[in-house]
Design a protein around this motif. Sequence first.
Motif, PDB file in Angstrom:
ATOM      1  N   ALA A   1      -6.345  11.062  -4.579  1.00 26.01           N
ATOM      2  CA  ALA A   1      -7.344  10.276  -5.243  1.00 26.01           C
ATOM      3  C   ALA A   1      -7.350   8.890  -4.758  1.00 26.01           C
ATOM      4  N   ILE A   2      -6.020   8.441  -4.856  1.00 26.04           N
ATOM      5  CA  ILE A   2      -5.804   6.954  -4.160  1.00 26.04           C
ATOM      6  C   ILE A   2      -6.082   6.920  -2.849  1.00 26.04           C
ATOM      7  N   LEU A   3      -5.812   7.934  -1.847  1.00 30.09           N
ATOM      8  CA  LEU A   3      -5.987   7.779  -0.497  1.00 30.09           C
ATOM      9  C   LEU A   3      -7.567   7.804  -0.404  1.00 30.09           C
ATOM     10  N   ASP A   4      -8.275   8.729  -1.098  1.00 24.07           N
ATOM     11  CA  ASP A   4      -9.640   8.856  -0.819  1.00 24.07           C
ATOM     12  C   ASP A   4     -10.153   7.358  -1.209  1.00 24.07           C
ATOM     13  N   ALA A   5      -9.823   6.799  -2.408  1.00 20.11           N
ATOM     14  CA  ALA A   5     -10.538   5.637  -2.530  1.00 20.11           C
ATOM     15  C   ALA A   5     -10.144   4.430  -1.556  1.00 20.11           C
ATOM     16  N   LEU A   6      -8.903   4.571  -1.002  1.00 13.15           N
ATOM     17  CA  LEU A   6      -8.643   3.588   0.005  1.00 13.15           C
ATOM     18  C   LEU A   6      -9.510   3.651   1.305  1.00 13.15           C
ATOM     19  N   ILE A   7      -9.829   4.874   1.619  1.00 12.70           N
ATOM     20  CA  ILE A   7     -10.700   5.339   2.970  1.00 12.70           C
ATOM     21  C   ILE A   7     -12.213   4.729   2.383  1.00 12.70           C
ATOM     22  N   THR A   8     -12.471   5.112   0.973  1.00  9.67           N
ATOM     23  CA  THR A   8     -13.801   4.490   0.760  1.00  9.67           C
ATOM     24  C   THR A   8     -13.833   2.953   0.955  1.00  9.67           C
ATOM     25  N   ALA A   9     -12.628   2.379   0.502  1.00  7.12           N
ATOM     26  CA  ALA A   9     -12.826   0.886   0.731  1.00  7.12           C
ATOM     27  C   ALA A   9     -12.611   0.221   1.972  1.00  7.12           C
ATOM     28  N   GLY A  10     -12.614   1.133   3.029  1.00 10.40           N
ATOM     29  CA  GLY A  10     -12.536   0.889   4.469  1.00 10.40           C
ATOM     30  C   GLY A  10     -11.174   0.646   5.026  1.00 10.40           C
ATOM     31  N   TYR A  11     -10.209   1.075   4.251  1.00 11.02           N
ATOM     32  CA  TYR A  11      -8.650   0.904   4.782  1.00 11.02           C
ATOM     33  C   TYR A  11      -8.382   2.089   6.133  1.00 11.02           C
ATOM     34  N   ASP A  12      -7.671   1.554   7.070  1.00 10.28           N
ATOM     35  CA  ASP A  12      -7.410   2.413   8.000  1.00 10.28           C
ATOM     36  C   ASP A  12      -6.673   3.404   7.681  1.00 10.28           C
ATOM     37  N   VAL A  13      -6.955   4.855   7.107  1.00 10.64           N
ATOM     38  CA  VAL A  13      -6.109   5.645   6.875  1.00 10.64           C
ATOM     39  C   VAL A  13      -6.253   6.922   7.702  1.00 10.64           C
ATOM     40  N   GLN A  14      -5.157   7.391   8.505  1.00 14.47           N
ATOM     41  CA  GLN A  14      -5.289   8.348   9.478  1.00 14.47           C
ATOM     42  C   GLN A  14      -4.533   9.507   9.192  1.00 14.47           C
ATOM     43  N   ASP A  15      -5.012  10.445   9.601  1.00  8.68           N
ATOM     44  CA  ASP A  15      -4.434  12.064   9.212  1.00  8.68           C
ATOM     45  C   ASP A  15      -3.729  12.404   8.124  1.00  8.68           C
ATOM     46  N   ALA A  16      -4.441  11.838   7.188  1.00  3.69           N
ATOM     47  CA  ALA A  16      -3.771  12.088   5.786  1.00  3.69           C
ATOM     48  C   ALA A  16      -4.234  13.385   5.122  1.00  3.69           C
ATOM     49  N   PRO A  17      -3.260  14.076   4.493  1.00  2.00           N
ATOM     50  CA  PRO A  17      -3.472  15.553   4.035  1.00  2.00           C
ATOM     51  C   PRO A  17      -4.765  15.422   3.190  1.00  2.00           C
ATOM     52  N   THR A  18      -5.528  16.585   3.143  1.00  2.00           N
ATOM     53  CA  THR A  18      -6.807  16.459   2.292  1.00  2.00           C
ATOM     54  C   THR A  18      -6.466  16.826   0.747  1.00  2.00           C
ATOM     55  N   ASP A  19      -5.376  17.273   0.526  1.00  2.00           N
ATOM     56  CA  ASP A  19      -5.166  17.705  -0.878  1.00  2.00           C
ATOM     57  C   ASP A  19      -3.810  17.369  -1.294  1.00  2.00           C
ATOM     58  N   GLY A  20      -3.679  17.279  -2.795  1.00  2.00           N
ATOM     59  CA  GLY A  20      -2.373  16.926  -3.243  1.00  2.00           C
ATOM     60  C   GLY A  20      -1.062  17.770  -2.902  1.00  2.00           C
ATOM     61  N   ASN A  21      -1.286  19.065  -2.938  1.00  2.00           N
ATOM     62  CA  ASN A  21      -0.262  19.971  -2.579  1.00  2.00           C
ATOM     63  C   ASN A  21       0.159  19.671  -1.273  1.00  2.00           C
ATOM     64  N   SER A  22      -0.846  19.490  -0.167  1.00  2.00           N
ATOM     65  CA  SER A  22      -0.170  19.223   1.222  1.00  2.00           C
ATOM     66  C   SER A  22       0.537  17.979   1.363  1.00  2.00           C
ATOM     67  N   LEU A  23       0.083  17.146   0.479  1.00  2.00           N
ATOM     68  CA  LEU A  23       0.592  15.529   0.591  1.00  2.00           C
ATOM     69  C   LEU A  23       2.204  15.618   0.035  1.00  2.00           C
ATOM     70  N   ILE A  24       2.192  16.618  -1.007  1.00  2.00           N
ATOM     71  CA  ILE A  24       3.636  16.775  -1.543  1.00  2.00           C
ATOM     72  C   ILE A  24       4.603  17.359  -0.413  1.00  2.00           C
ATOM     73  N   ALA A  25       3.977  18.527   0.098  1.00  4.62           N
ATOM     74  CA  ALA A  25       4.876  19.341   0.963  1.00  4.62           C
ATOM     75  C   ALA A  25       5.172  18.159   2.064  1.00  4.62           C
ATOM     76  N   SER A  26       4.193  17.492   2.578  1.00  3.83           N
ATOM     77  CA  SER A  26       4.633  16.385   3.625  1.00  3.83           C
ATOM     78  C   SER A  26       5.933  15.499   3.361  1.00  3.83           C
ATOM     79  N   LEU A  27       5.758  15.069   2.236  1.00  2.00           N
ATOM     80  CA  LEU A  27       6.483  14.038   1.373  1.00  2.00           C
ATOM     81  C   LEU A  27       8.042  14.837   1.453  1.00  2.00           C
ATOM     82  N   ALA A  28       8.089  16.042   0.796  1.00  5.17           N
ATOM     83  CA  ALA A  28       9.213  16.779   0.798  1.00  5.17           C
ATOM     84  C   ALA A  28       9.973  16.913   2.150  1.00  5.17           C
ATOM     85  N   ALA A  29       9.075  17.330   3.145  1.00  6.48           N
ATOM     86  CA  ALA A  29       9.481  17.642   4.353  1.00  6.48           C
ATOM     87  C   ALA A  29      10.207  16.069   5.206  1.00  6.48           C
TER      88      ALA A  29
END
Length: 189
Positions: A1-29
């Motif tokens: 939700a925070i990443l979506d809010a940053l994108i909506t606000a115009g921040y340059d967010v690239q290649d971020a996972p689209t769901d929480g589980n993918s984000l957590i898996a990426s951070l664990a890796a």
Amino acid sequence: AILDALITAGYDVQDAPTDGNSLIASLAAARNNTGLRLSLHRYKNLFAQLPPGVRAQIETRWGGPEADPTIKGDAFNLAAIEYGKVIVAIQPSRGYNIDPQSSYHDPALVPPHGYFALYFYLRYEFAANALIHNGKHGNLEWLPGKANGLSESCFPDAVPGPMPHLYPFIVNDPGEGTQAKRRTSAVII
């Protein structure tokens, strides 16, 4: 939700996972050598800029930075990933092989070198404009130091430095939110 809010606000967010589980898996890796790195040499230079009392407490409790278990080769391996102009990270542990339940809010437990390495990276390498702590039970606000009127020798001030700090906090736990506001100058949302 925070990443979506940053994108909506115009921040340059690239290649971020689209769901929480993918984000957590990426951070664990990222904990296993795929995350960002801060060289030991750079860390030592930044560490030398901390107040002498802060440095002494860290070295007394944890020894030199070379012994930190987050060191891989000649650098700290950070559980953090850069997505364009945004870094997402897991807040470092306050201690190694220590019961997390008892150490999380221990006001006497000095954070180890790996803890500082992440915040140094955010401040000096990435040059972050602000820090957003997302989620309940962060531990920055529970680090050693005075209860209010903090000085440079208090860890909640020494760790992030002057970086603005936003802390979306759940409304049903005002005690911890107040602690974060008082001890880290967090803006509670």
